[in-house]
Motif scaffolding. Structure first.
Motif, PDB file in Angstrom:
ATOM      1  N   GLY A  88      -4.850   3.352   5.399  1.00 11.65           N
ATOM      2  CA  GLY A  88      -5.092   2.851   4.054  1.00 11.65           C
ATOM      3  C   GLY A  88      -5.096   1.339   4.041  1.00 11.65           C
ATOM      4  N   GLU A 110       1.625   9.369  -1.159  1.00 12.74           N
ATOM      5  CA  GLU A 110       1.047  10.658  -1.550  1.00 12.74           C
ATOM      6  C   GLU A 110       0.587  11.451  -0.328  1.00 12.74           C
ATOM      7  OE1 GLU A 110      -1.812  10.428  -4.710  1.00 12.74           O
ATOM      8  OE2 GLU A 110      -0.614   8.943  -5.797  1.00 12.74           O
ATOM      9  N   ILE A 128       0.769   4.120  -2.789  1.00 12.55           N
ATOM     10  CA  ILE A 128      -0.423   4.979  -2.707  1.00 12.55           C
ATOM     11  C   ILE A 128      -0.317   5.901  -1.498  1.00 12.55           C
ATOM     12  CG2 ILE A 128      -2.934   5.007  -2.326  1.00 12.55           C
ATOM     13  CD1 ILE A 128      -2.039   4.070  -5.160  1.00 12.55           C
ATOM     14  N   ASP A 181       0.818  -1.212   0.000  1.00  6.56           N
ATOM     15  CA  ASP A 181       0.000   0.000   0.000  1.00  6.56           C
ATOM     16  C   ASP A 181       0.858   1.272   0.000  1.00  6.56           C
ATOM     17  OD1 ASP A 181      -2.286  -1.620   0.216  1.00  6.56           O
ATOM     18  OD2 ASP A 181      -2.241  -1.545   2.403  1.00  6.56           O
ATOM     19  N   ASP A 223      -7.732   5.035  -3.787  1.00  5.12           N
ATOM     20  CA  ASP A 223      -6.339   5.462  -3.970  1.00  5.12           C
ATOM     21  C   ASP A 223      -6.150   6.962  -3.738  1.00  5.12           C
ATOM     22  OD1 ASP A 223      -5.659   2.829  -4.547  1.00  5.12           O
ATOM     23  OD2 ASP A 223      -5.569   3.133  -6.710  1.00  5.12           O
ATOM     24  N   SER A 275      -6.136  -3.054  -4.434  1.00  6.82           N
ATOM     25  CA  SER A 275      -5.047  -4.030  -4.317  1.00  6.82           C
ATOM     26  C   SER A 275      -5.191  -5.117  -5.376  1.00  6.82           C
ATOM     27  CB  SER A 275      -5.057  -4.639  -2.913  1.00  6.82           C
ATOM     28  OG  SER A 275      -6.308  -5.241  -2.650  1.00  6.82           O
ATOM     29  N   VAL A 319      -7.699   1.240  -0.912  1.00 11.02           N
ATOM     30  CA  VAL A 319      -6.602   0.982  -1.849  1.00 11.02           C
ATOM     31  C   VAL A 319      -7.016  -0.148  -2.783  1.00 11.02           C
ATOM     32  CG1 VAL A 319      -4.184   0.261  -2.060  1.00 11.02           C
ATOM     33  CG2 VAL A 319      -4.883   1.764  -0.172  1.00 11.02           C
TER      34      VAL A 319
END
Length: 161
Positions: free
Chosen positions: A63, A19, A16, A13, A117, A89, A87
């Motif tokens: 997340g 950020e 993502i 994860d 995301d 995945s 997320v």
């Protein structure tokens, strides 16, 4: 002390969740980053959720992909605001399983949920929460929003011939 705790269910994860780390760093907000799996490390989850506020964390961004129980479980135990990042995945059902797992919380256990995301927005929302009681952070949010506005104005000017 760290102000925003950023946790994720797996190291997969991190691309993502990076950020959120990056946007908070741009605002000068400290973060504490960890991997806490709701299903594989439930004891760590329990400790994290119950102790984050004692370490100076003010907001938690969690997340997770797949069944995505991490944000909700943390919210069920922590007195802090929790922002969930669904997320997409590799074992996901186009991310819908993650979105719905985080979004559909029962009454009394709120989780602010951003887009699939959407870790950048989670970071911005965390900064806005902190900015409601910290004028330095609020000023940075105001500048950030002004920059967004200016980018659109500049792009629109570029369209005119």
């Amino acid at each position: 002390m760290a102000k925003v705790g950023i946790i994720m269910g797996s190291d997969s994860d991190l691309p993502i969740m990076q950020e959120a780390i990056d946007i908070l760093k741009s605002f000068g907000i400290e973060t504490e980053v960890d991997i806490v799996s709701a299903h594989r490390t439930p004891d760590k989850l329990y400790s994290y959720a119950n102790e984050a506020h004692k370490r100076g964390i003010n907001v938690i961004i969690a997340g997770a992909g797949g069944a995505a129980h991490l944000p909700g479980m943390v919210a069920s135990m922590s007195p802090l605001p929790v922002i969930g990042v669904p997320v997409k995945s590799r074992n996901s059902i186009d991310g819908w399983d993650s979105v719905l797992s985080i979004l559909q919380m029962p009454g009394g256990v709120p989780v602010a949920t951003v887009a699939l995301d959407g870790a950048k927005n989670a970071g911005i929302l965390a900064a806005q929460i902190l900015g409601s009681s910290d004028s330095d952070i609020l000023d940075k949010i105001i500048s950030f929003k002004q920059e967004l506005k200016q980018k659109v104005i500049n792009a629109a000017k570029g369209l005119k011939h």
